[in-house]
Design a protein around this motif. Sequence first.
Motif, PDB file in Angstrom:
ATOM      1  N   MET B 518       6.837  -0.049  14.836  1.00 54.61           N
ATOM      2  CA  MET B 518       6.840  -0.310  13.465  1.00 54.61           C
ATOM      3  C   MET B 518       5.637  -1.210  12.996  1.00 54.61           C
ATOM      4  N   PHE B 519       5.489  -2.256  13.652  1.00 56.54           N
ATOM      5  CA  PHE B 519       4.878  -3.232  13.287  1.00 56.54           C
ATOM      6  C   PHE B 519       3.143  -2.487  13.446  1.00 56.54           C
ATOM      7  N   ASN B 520       2.886  -1.928  14.444  1.00 54.94           N
ATOM      8  CA  ASN B 520       1.818  -1.465  14.855  1.00 54.94           C
ATOM      9  C   ASN B 520       1.338  -0.397  13.478  1.00 54.94           C
ATOM     10  N   ASP B 521       2.233   0.470  13.448  1.00 54.82           N
ATOM     11  CA  ASP B 521       1.892   1.353  12.236  1.00 54.82           C
ATOM     12  C   ASP B 521       1.782   0.542  10.921  1.00 54.82           C
ATOM     13  N   MET B 522       2.637  -0.352  10.491  1.00 55.31           N
ATOM     14  CA  MET B 522       2.285  -0.990   9.267  1.00 55.31           C
ATOM     15  C   MET B 522       0.784  -1.872   9.383  1.00 55.31           C
ATOM     16  N   GLU B 523       0.404  -2.354  10.551  1.00 59.47           N
ATOM     17  CA  GLU B 523      -0.628  -3.007  10.646  1.00 59.47           C
ATOM     18  C   GLU B 523      -1.987  -1.709  10.542  1.00 59.47           C
ATOM     19  N   LEU B 524      -1.805  -0.789  11.354  1.00 60.49           N
ATOM     20  CA  LEU B 524      -2.678   0.187  11.245  1.00 60.49           C
ATOM     21  C   LEU B 524      -2.818   0.907   9.636  1.00 60.49           C
ATOM     22  N   ILE B 525      -2.088   0.957   9.145  1.00 57.42           N
ATOM     23  CA  ILE B 525      -2.168   1.532   7.762  1.00 57.42           C
ATOM     24  C   ILE B 525      -2.448   0.458   6.652  1.00 57.42           C
ATOM     25  N   GLY B 526      -2.554  -0.928   7.274  1.00 58.61           N
ATOM     26  CA  GLY B 526      -2.898  -1.753   6.520  1.00 58.61           C
ATOM     27  C   GLY B 526      -2.278  -2.504   5.039  1.00 58.61           C
ATOM     28  N   ILE B 527      -0.747  -2.368   5.224  1.00 57.64           N
ATOM     29  CA  ILE B 527      -0.194  -2.909   4.017  1.00 57.64           C
ATOM     30  C   ILE B 527      -0.410  -4.482   4.248  1.00 57.64           C
ATOM     31  N   PRO B 528      -0.881  -4.889   3.136  1.00 53.96           N
ATOM     32  CA  PRO B 528      -0.908  -6.416   2.831  1.00 53.96           C
ATOM     33  C   PRO B 528      -0.143  -7.375   3.341  1.00 53.96           C
ATOM     34  N   HIS B 529       1.256  -7.202   2.627  1.00 56.74           N
ATOM     35  CA  HIS B 529       2.207  -8.187   2.737  1.00 56.74           C
ATOM     36  C   HIS B 529       3.329  -7.523   3.580  1.00 56.74           C
ATOM     37  N   ARG B 530       3.802  -8.166   4.760  1.00 56.45           N
ATOM     38  CA  ARG B 530       4.722  -7.636   5.798  1.00 56.45           C
ATOM     39  C   ARG B 530       6.155  -8.538   5.615  1.00 56.45           C
ATOM     40  N   ILE B 531       7.226  -7.946   5.453  1.00 55.62           N
ATOM     41  CA  ILE B 531       8.382  -8.638   5.561  1.00 55.62           C
ATOM     42  C   ILE B 531       9.152  -8.310   6.660  1.00 55.62           C
TER      43      ILE B 531
END
Lengths: 571, 571
Positions: B518-531
Motif C-alpha cells: 500500500m505504501f509503495n502504491d501511494m508513493e508511486l501514484i504520488g498522493i501529496p499527503h499520506r495518513i
Amino acid sequence: MKTSSLLLATTRETPADAVVISHQLMLRAGLIRPLAGGLYTWLPLGVRVLRKVEAIVREEMNRSGAQELLMPVVQPLELWEESGRAEDYGPELLRFKDRHQRDFALGPTHEEIITDLVRKEIRSYKQLPANFYQIQTKFRDEIRPRFGVMRSREFIMKDAYSFHMDRDSLQTTYDEMYDAYNRIFSRIGLDFRPVQADTGSIGGDGSHEFHVLADSGEDDIAFSTESDFAANVELAEALEPRGERPAPSEDLTKVATPGKHSIEEVCDFLQVKKKKVLKTLIVKGATDENPVVALVVRGDHELNEIKAEKLDLVAEPLEMASDAEILDAVGCNAGSIGPVGLNIPVIVDRTADHAVDFICGANEDGFHYTGANWDRNANPTLVADIRNVVKGDPSPCGKGKIEIRRGIEVGHIFQLGNKYSKALNATVLNENSRAQVLEMGCYGIGVTRVVAAAIEQNHDDKGIIWPEAIAPFQVCIVPMQMHKSPRVAEAANKLYDELTAKGIEVLFDDRSERPGVMFNDMELIGIPHRIVIGERGLDNGMIEYKHRTDEKAQDIAEAEFMDFLLAKLNA
Amino acid sequence: MKTSSLLLATTRETPADAVVISHQLMLRAGLIRPLAGGLYTWLPLGVRVLRKVEAIVREEMNRSGAQELLMPVVQPLELWEESGRAEDYGPELLRFKDRHQRDFALGPTHEEIITDLVRKEIRSYKQLPANFYQIQTKFRDEIRPRFGVMRSREFIMKDAYSFHMDRDSLQTTYDEMYDAYNRIFSRIGLDFRPVQADTGSIGGDGSHEFHVLADSGEDDIAFSTESDFAANVELAEALEPRGERPAPSEDLTKVATPGKHSIEEVCDFLQVKKKKVLKTLIVKGATDENPVVALVVRGDHELNEIKAEKLDLVAEPLEMASDAEILDAVGCNAGSIGPVGLNIPVIVDRTADHAVDFICGANEDGFHYTGANWDRNANPTLVADIRNVVKGDPSPCGKGKIEIRRGIEVGHIFQLGNKYSKALNATVLNENSRAQVLEMGCYGIGVTRVVAAAIEQNHDDKGIIWPEAIAPFQVCIVPMQMHKSPRVAEAANKLYDELTAKGIEVLFDDRSERPGVMFNDMELIGIPHRIVIGERGLDNGMIEYKHRTDEKAQDIAEAEFMDFLLAKLNA
C-alpha cells in the motif's frame, strides 16, 4: 458576460435546409454552425449549454460510483475484427489507414476498446463490479446526416460500460444506472420517460431507452396514465380483453364486395366501423410444413411485427407472403382473405379473438362474410398478442390506460450479457480461481442530442425556452438606450456587478441596438429571466422583470428587486 | 474514493519500451495504457489529473475574456487546400475519405476551421477583437510516436485563436495570453519559463514558448540569472564582449599540425585551450558572386545556424559547402581553414572578433597559424552574432549572466499576422466600411503533455510527486491491517468521512494488502499527503502523517490532527 465580448450570432431567417425546430433554433440562436455535412462547430453560446449538460452527467455518474476514463477516438480496426463487428457495422464505421498503412476506424462506440482494456487490467473477481464511463467525441458516418446535432456524424456521447461476475451484479449496476439517468434528466429539467425497449435475445428487464417527450419525436411511446409504466409502442403488451366473448347474434352471410379490398373500402361500402372488421394478413411460416401463416387483427388495429415474428409458427424476420403464395394457399387475392375455412395456421390477436359477429374476407375475390364468429365459423390455431397497443388500451402494468406520445431517445441502458466479453475472451478468475467470462452492461447518453431534445420540448414561436439548469445564462439585463443615458448605464452595470458577484450568470446586452432587436435576441436565445432597465423605470424607482414564459413583464420596486429575483432564481 | 472502487492499475515492472521517466511512471502508476502506437487510454487516475489541468486552463482562459467553442475533430480537406497547408503539412495530416468519397482529415490544429467560421460570422470591426478557444482532441500522425503522451498521435490541446483589426490589438491580446499562460502554469504548480521563440518572418515580440524546466527536456533554454529573460538557446543574442580588443603580443607563425583537423586534435597537439583556437566553416553564399562564405567562431563556441542564415551574404537555409567547393575556394581541405589570406567573404562572430594571438588553419593541409590577429593578419568582411550563447555569457537583457537548462515545451503563443486570414480571405468592414484582412494570433497548450511534463519535473525513485493542484487525490489514508482490526477500520472510516465531508479528495486504501504494498502504491501514484492509521498509533492517541516529499513520517496527536492536516493542505 457582456454581449460585446460574446459571439452572438443570431439570425432572423430560418435556414432553408433545417427541417426540425431544434435545428432551426440552434442555427438561428447561434448555438451551432455547420462545417460540413453532419459536422458542426459549437459556438460559445452552445458550448455553455453543452458544458452544463456534461457537468450534470458527470456528477451523477460519479455519484453512482462509475469511474471516468478516456479512450481514444481513433481505434485499431483489429479489435472490431475480433468482435466480429467490423463486418456487421457497415459503412457507418468510418475506416482509414494511417501513414504506415495500418487499419483504423473513428469510434462510433467503445465496447471493443473497453473490453480489451478490462481483459488486460482486471484479473480477479475482487476488482468487480466496475463501471467505466467517458464523455467523448464519437463519429458515425451516417449516410444522410440530418436534423442538425440530432443526427450528426460527429457528436458527443457519455458512454459507460460495466463488468460483472454474474447477472445479479449486472442487474444491480443496471438499476443504479437507471436511477442515475432519472436523476440526470430530472436535473436537466426535461419531461422524459424511461421506456422499456427491445432486449433482443437477452429478455427480461434488460433494456430501457430514455425518451424526452416532444411532438417532433421519432418514436411512439406508450405509457400508463396512472403508473410509471412506459414502453416503445412496438413492445407494450396488449392485454387480453376482460370478460367472456359475447355469444353470436348474427348468421354468417356471404356478401358481394366488388372491388373493395382495404378495410376502409369495406367499411365504407358496408357502413360499419373498422373494429367490426377483421384483417387477415398472410406471412411466411417458420417451417416447410407451414410455408404460410394467417395473422388476424381487428380492422382498427395494427399488426406488431416484432411480436408476431417471435411466435414459433412465423418466420423471423417477418416477411409478407407474395401474391402468388397467397393465391396458391388461400385461393383468392389479398383484400378478400378471412379466417373462415382457411386451411393454413390461423394466429388470432387476443382482441380480435373477442370479436363477435365480425366481418372478414370470404377467401373468394369480391366477397366478404358478415356475422362471422369464432368457434362457430373458424378456429384459431393460436391466440396471441400480435398488435400494437393503442390509446385507451388498459396499461399492461395493470394500472390506468395507455396514452401515446412521441419521444426523442436521449439515453439507453442495456444489459449486454457476454456478447463482447466472450468474443474478446475477457475473463477473470472467480472465487474458485477459475477463468470466468464477464457479464457486461452498457449505458449511453447522447450529450449533444440532449441539447437538441431540450429545445424540441421547450420552445415557442419566439425561440428557445431553456430549462434553468442548462440555460447558457440564467439572467439577461437589457438596458434601454444605454449609450445615450449614463444613468441607465450606471444602474445596469451596478446590477450586473451585484448579480455577477453572487455567482449568477448574467448576459448584459451592451450593444447599441434598438430595444426590439435586443428583446428578440434574448427571447430567441432563451434566457430564462429578463431584466429591463430604462429611464422611465428609474424615474419611478422600478426595474422591469419578465420570465421567458411570462406573458407580460412586471415592474418591481428597486429596493425589493434583488430579493424578488433571487426568489425567482431559486424557484 | 476507496481503492476498492477505483481501477488502481499499478505495476512494479518498468515497461521495456518506455524510455522517458514520465512515460514509465504514467504506465507504472496506472494513469494511461497504450491502445496502439501513439494512442493511449487514460485510466481513471489519469483522467482525474487531466480534468484538473483542463479546469485550470479553462478558468484562466475564461478570465482572460476568451470564449470557449468546440470545433469538429474531423475537418473537410478543402479548407486545408484553400490555405495551402494540405501540401505543406505532409503525412502528419491524416487524410481519409468518407462513405461518399469526400476528402477529410483528422484535425492536428484548427487555424483553417476557425478562420472559415470567423469570415462567415464576423462582419464588423465592432465585433473585434475576439479570442476563441477550445479544449479538444487532436490527431497528428507522427511517423514515430514516442515518449508516451509526450509525443502521441492523439492528444488533447487547448487551442485559441484571436482576431484583430490591427497589430496593436493583436499585441494586447497576445500580452493577455502571455499573462494567462503564466497564471495557468503557476497555478498548476510547475517551474516553467516563458521563452522567446523564433517568429519567422514576423519579427519582434511575436512568439513565446512556455517550457517546463526538467533535465529530460528536449530543448535548451537560456535564461538570465537575474531577470525574467529566457529564450531558446538558438535565439538568445550573444552580446559583443565589453571593452577593446587587447593588442597583439605574438608573431604570426605557421606550425605543422600533421593529421590534426578537429579543434580537439589541434588543442591537444598544441596544448592550448579551445577558446584560443578559431573555427572556420565554409557555407554556401547567397549570391553567384560569392558562392561560398567563411564563418568564424571561437573553438569553444557553436555556430548558430538560424542567426547565420539570416545574414544577407549567407544562403538560406544554411548549407555547408562541399569538400570540392572548399578545396576550390580555399585551396585546402576542411580542418585546415583559417581567415588569414582568405579571398572569400569572412563573417566573424562578435566574440571571435575579440580574440587576440589566436590559432587558426593556415589554408594549407597540415598547417595552422599561431599568433594570428585581426587587422594585422586578416580582415573580417562582417562582424555579427553567429554563435549560440553559453553558460556565463552576459544576458542579452543587460542583467545577470546566462544560465542554460533543459525545457519541455507545453505552451506556445504566436502572432500569426494575416497568413491564414489572407489565404482564406477573412475580412471585416473597418470604421470606413472597407473590407480589411484580419490580424490573427494563436495560442496552444498541450493539455495531455502538461501531465507528462509535470511528472518529468516532479518525481523521485519511488514515483510521481504531484503538484497539489493537479494531484488525483490530495490525501490518502492507509489503514494498517484494517481487515483484522475493527478499531482501525472504524477510525480510518471516520476520518475518511470527515475529510470527504470537508470537500477534500481522499483516496482510502481499503484493500487487504500488506502495508508495504500500500505504501509503495501511494508513493508511486504520488498522493501529496499520506495518513496512516494503525493499532499502535491508536493505542497512543496518535495519527501518522507524511508528505510525499518528507523523509520521515511524524505522529500527530489525534485531537490536533484535523487542524494540522488542514494547515498542511492550505500551505
